[in-house]
Design a protein around this motif. Sequence first.
Motif, short mmCIF file in Angstrom:
data_model
loop_
_atom_site.label_atom_id
_atom_site.label_comp_id
_atom_site.label_asym_id
_atom_site.label_seq_id
_atom_site.Cartn_x
_atom_site.Cartn_y
_atom_site.Cartn_z
N ALA A 167 39.69 32.56 35.51
CA ALA A 167 41.12 32.89 35.43
C ALA A 167 41.42 33.74 34.20
O ALA A 167 40.91 33.50 33.11
N GLY A 168 42.24 34.77 34.44
CA GLY A 168 42.67 35.66 33.37
C GLY A 168 41.69 36.75 33.01
O GLY A 168 41.98 37.61 32.16
N ASN A 169 40.53 36.79 33.65
CA ASN A 169 39.52 37.81 33.35
C ASN A 169 39.56 38.90 34.41
O ASN A 169 38.81 38.89 35.37
N ASP A 170 40.49 39.81 34.23
CA ASP A 170 40.57 40.96 35.12
C ASP A 170 39.58 42.03 34.65
O ASP A 170 39.23 42.08 33.48
N GLY A 171 39.20 42.90 35.58
CA GLY A 171 38.33 44.02 35.22
C GLY A 171 37.39 44.39 36.35
O GLY A 171 37.55 43.92 37.49
N SER A 172 36.40 45.21 36.04
CA SER A 172 35.48 45.68 37.07
C SER A 172 34.07 45.82 36.49
O SER A 172 33.89 45.87 35.27
N VAL A 173 33.12 45.88 37.40
CA VAL A 173 31.73 46.07 37.02
C VAL A 173 31.05 46.88 38.13
O VAL A 173 31.38 46.71 39.31
N ASP A 174 30.14 47.75 37.75
CA ASP A 174 29.37 48.52 38.74
C ASP A 174 28.16 47.70 39.18
O ASP A 174 27.47 47.09 38.35
N GLY A 216 40.87 40.51 39.94
CA GLY A 216 42.23 40.30 39.45
C GLY A 216 43.22 41.35 39.90
O GLY A 216 44.35 41.05 40.21
N HIS A 217 42.82 42.56 39.97
CA HIS A 217 43.67 43.63 40.49
C HIS A 217 42.76 44.75 40.97
O HIS A 217 41.61 44.83 40.58
N PHE A 218 43.29 45.62 41.78
CA PHE A 218 42.49 46.74 42.28
C PHE A 218 42.89 48.01 41.56
O PHE A 218 44.05 48.44 41.64
N ARG A 219 41.99 48.56 40.81
CA ARG A 219 42.29 49.75 40.05
C ARG A 219 41.93 51.03 40.78
O ARG A 219 42.22 52.12 40.32
N GLY A 220 41.19 50.87 41.96
CA GLY A 220 40.75 52.08 42.67
C GLY A 220 39.41 52.55 42.14
O GLY A 220 38.79 51.92 41.29
N HIS A 221 39.00 53.67 42.64
CA HIS A 221 37.70 54.22 42.26
C HIS A 221 37.81 55.73 42.27
O HIS A 221 38.51 56.32 43.09
N ASP A 222 37.10 56.36 41.34
CA ASP A 222 37.21 57.82 41.18
C ASP A 222 36.84 58.57 42.45
O ASP A 222 37.33 59.68 42.70
N ARG A 223 35.96 58.02 43.28
CA ARG A 223 35.49 58.74 44.46
C ARG A 223 36.21 58.29 45.74
O ARG A 223 35.84 58.66 46.83
N VAL A 224 37.20 57.45 45.61
CA VAL A 224 37.96 56.98 46.76
C VAL A 224 39.35 57.60 46.73
O VAL A 224 40.09 57.46 45.75
N ILE A 225 39.72 58.35 47.78
CA ILE A 225 41.04 58.99 47.84
C ILE A 225 42.08 58.04 48.38
O ILE A 225 43.22 58.00 47.93
#
Length: 467
Positions: free
Chosen positions: A417-424, A452-461
């Motif tokens: 809980a509370g740990n938002d973010g992303s990893v490749d 936690g949230h969706f930030r999108g991806h550089d290669r996804v339109i």
Amino acid sequence: RQMCIRDRYKDVGQIQVHAKDGTIAGSTDSFVSRPADLFISDIETVPGVNNPAASAITGTRFVAAGEAFTVVVEARDAENSLTPNFGNESLVEGIEIVAALTLPLGGINGSANDGSIGNGSSFSATTPSGTFTGSAFSWDEYGIITLQASIADDSYLGTGEVSGTVSGNVGRFYAASYTLVSGAVSASCNGMTYMDETAIFVSYDIEAQNVGNNKLSNYDSALLGGNVVTPAFNAENNNAGVNLNSRIPLTSSSWNNGSYSLPSNAQVFNRAVNPDGPYESLQLGVSINDTIDNFDIENADMNPITDTDCTSLGNCTAKAIGSPTSVRYGRLQVSNNFGPETEPLDIALSANYLDATGSFVVNTDDDCSAYIRTGATLSNYQSGLPVLTVTSPASSTLFIDGEPIPGIPLLLSAPGAGNDGSVDVTVDAPIWLEYDWSGGGDEDPKGTASFGHFRGHDRVIYWREVF
């Protein structure tokens, strides 16, 4: 008084000599006059083409191994005159011929290795008297021989053998056919193999055969000094008229005792510079390159450089091996995924292939590619996301229909809980499932897992969440 008579008897048979001087007469005991020579005067093909008397293993061909040829033998006296009485004996004497191997050195003298000639004593008297011929003789191996005639029962009227003059070279006797006697093709998975995957199992066996379809032991790369036909591999998809053989660098073999065998070995269909395919009906075949006699493989049924029916047109050059197989350009894909930070997250995997429309689609025939937690690595943590682990599966697990087994995903631990973010997430793919994802060459697939949230991806339109 003593009388001495000197004379020559110009014929053969059992004879007596009678002499008379006035009132005095006498006779010798019976004795046998034998032929001095059984001379082979002519050797031809049945249609009447002269024996070329080849002196090299690549010399002019005569007849195929096991094919009939004609021989003429003359029973001669010591002055090389015909002996008309030969063959008119009360117990008729006959003639037989045997072979001696000239080439290849170290080869066998016919299949029985005893010099026997097929129908070797089938001679008939002809004109002029003292001449004998036959047209059904055969020698059933590959090479060059000499012939010698002799008395069929090994003794002329009980007085012993008469061995004729050895002929000059006879031949070259050549292979009647080069025949594919067995062949098989099997794919990696459900009738399908990926390009660059060394998993197309190909085997075949070609035999050099005589007219009786028996293997020619003398047809051997070592015995013939490499003067043999060279099998060539062929590959054509759906009779498209393009030989794809350069994409399969098949292992070569050599001729051994009449066989050219390629044991069942894993072969590879190489990728092209640009993704192509699929080749869903790839027919493999074998042809021969014959620089000596210009023969094709027996019962050819494919021509990889034409898109027509070569059988009906009579221009087939190769023999198909096994049944058609499927070859596809594949890639392993790691799709982006996201979820709440309080729950483990599936790493979305799929095995894809390039379909006929030029699109990558899930390869539902792939039940053979594997995934395991140790094959995934994590990098590029964002937004303070803590270190995570891939938790399953612990053992190598096979896809079903090109995707992970339902309920056994490649699973990423929850950050809390509370740990938002992303990893490749990078997944180690076999070379046949790597792909040029970023323009720098083939590489392992990579996707982004977000919590936690969706930030999108550089290669996804465009991204849409489906509930």
